[in-house]
Design an enzyme around this catalytic site. Structure first.
Site, mmCIF file in Angstrom:
data_model
loop_
_atom_site.group_PDB
_atom_site.id
_atom_site.type_symbol
_atom_site.label_atom_id
_atom_site.label_comp_id
_atom_site.label_asym_id
_atom_site.label_seq_id
_atom_site.Cartn_x
_atom_site.Cartn_y
_atom_site.Cartn_z
ATOM 1 N N HIS A 128 -4.081 1.667 7.767
ATOM 2 C CA HIS A 128 -2.732 2.238 7.750
ATOM 3 C C HIS A 128 -2.646 3.368 6.713
ATOM 4 O O HIS A 128 -2.163 4.466 7.009
ATOM 5 C CB HIS A 128 -1.712 1.140 7.438
ATOM 6 N N GLU A 129 -3.135 3.112 5.502
ATOM 7 C CA GLU A 129 -3.081 4.138 4.454
ATOM 8 C C GLU A 129 -4.037 5.293 4.771
ATOM 9 O O GLU A 129 -3.718 6.454 4.527
ATOM 10 C CB GLU A 129 -3.380 3.529 3.082
ATOM 11 N N CYS B 121 5.972 0.116 7.647
ATOM 12 C CA CYS B 121 5.584 1.315 6.902
ATOM 13 C C CYS B 121 6.720 1.699 5.958
ATOM 14 O O CYS B 121 7.881 1.765 6.376
ATOM 15 C CB CYS B 121 5.301 2.452 7.876
ATOM 16 N N LEU B 122 6.385 1.969 4.712
ATOM 17 C CA LEU B 122 7.406 2.375 3.749
ATOM 18 C C LEU B 122 8.061 3.695 4.136
ATOM 19 O O LEU B 122 9.187 3.963 3.725
ATOM 20 C CB LEU B 122 6.799 2.478 2.344
ATOM 21 N N GLN C 247 2.782 10.028 1.075
ATOM 22 C CA GLN C 247 4.078 9.372 1.220
ATOM 23 C C GLN C 247 5.035 9.702 0.078
ATOM 24 O O GLN C 247 6.230 9.476 0.194
ATOM 25 C CB GLN C 247 3.916 7.854 1.332
ATOM 26 N N HIS D 71 -2.307 7.697 6.930
ATOM 27 C CA HIS D 71 -1.390 8.574 6.188
ATOM 28 C C HIS D 71 -2.122 9.776 5.588
ATOM 29 O O HIS D 71 -1.561 10.871 5.510
ATOM 30 C CB HIS D 71 -0.680 7.817 5.067
ATOM 31 N N GLY E 195 0.835 -1.187 0.000
ATOM 32 C CA GLY E 195 0.000 0.000 0.000
ATOM 33 C C GLY E 195 0.870 1.237 0.000
ATOM 34 O O GLY E 195 1.996 1.221 0.501
#
Length: 174
Positions: free
Chosen positions: A129-130, A87-88, A50, A133, A45
């Site tokens: 999670h997204e 998390c990226l 991000q 963000h 994702g």
């Protein structure tokens, strides 16, 4: 132009993204580019903030099915599910976190179609999670003060390591 994933400490990650009013070719190209960045990372994702784009959309790969959700909202949630989350934007750190197990999601796709569906376990976690963000919330913000302190210390330690590919560190917080 390839976009880079913003990492912890970048102020763009703490800002709420703007609602999208129109879906146009530019937005479709952005989503396509985001999928490439997500796969190169690699991840499952990626939210627009991000990569420094303050718009409410994210891309995903849910068990081989890819897509984009625009202006998502979580209408209902239930249950609890503990699962290791990464998390990226916080590379290398994986933490067991509690999130709702099931959610009811509302949003729009790139064709302008309204979406409403239920998600559970990993699919629900990915969306939550997204979604976070898009509202300037990071994993660290979902932790207790003691957990956050421990996780931030571990993340700082990971950042001090040489640039060679680091083995992901799993952190079990008390």
């Amino acid at each position: 132009m390839a976009r880079e994933i913003r990492t912890f400490g970048d102020p763009v990650l703490k800002a709420a993204a703007a609602e999208i009013k129109d879906v146009d070719d530019k937005l479709v190209r952005l989503a396509e580019e985001m999928l490439v960045v997500m796969y190169e990372a690699p991840g499952i994702g990626l939210a627009a903030p991000q990569i420094g784009v303050q718009k409410q959309l994210f891309v995903y790969d849910n068990d081989g099915v890819t897509g984009t959700i625009i202006n998502p909202s979580i209408k209902e949630s239930s249950g609890e599910w503990v699962y290791e989350e990464g998390c990226l934007s916080i590379p290398g750190l994986y933490v067991e976190m509690v999130r709702p197990k099931q959610i009811l999601v509302h949003g729009w796709d790139l064709d302008g179609n309204e979406l409403e569906f239920e998600a559970d376990e990993l699919w629900a976690r990915l969306i939550q999670h997204e979604f976070d963000h898009l509202h300037g919330v990071l994993m660290f913000d979902r932790m207790t003060p003691d957990q956050r302190k421990e996780a931030l210390a571990e993340y700082a330690r990971l950042q001090e390591q040489p640039a060679a590919p680091a083995k992901p560190r799993r952190l079990r917080l008390k």
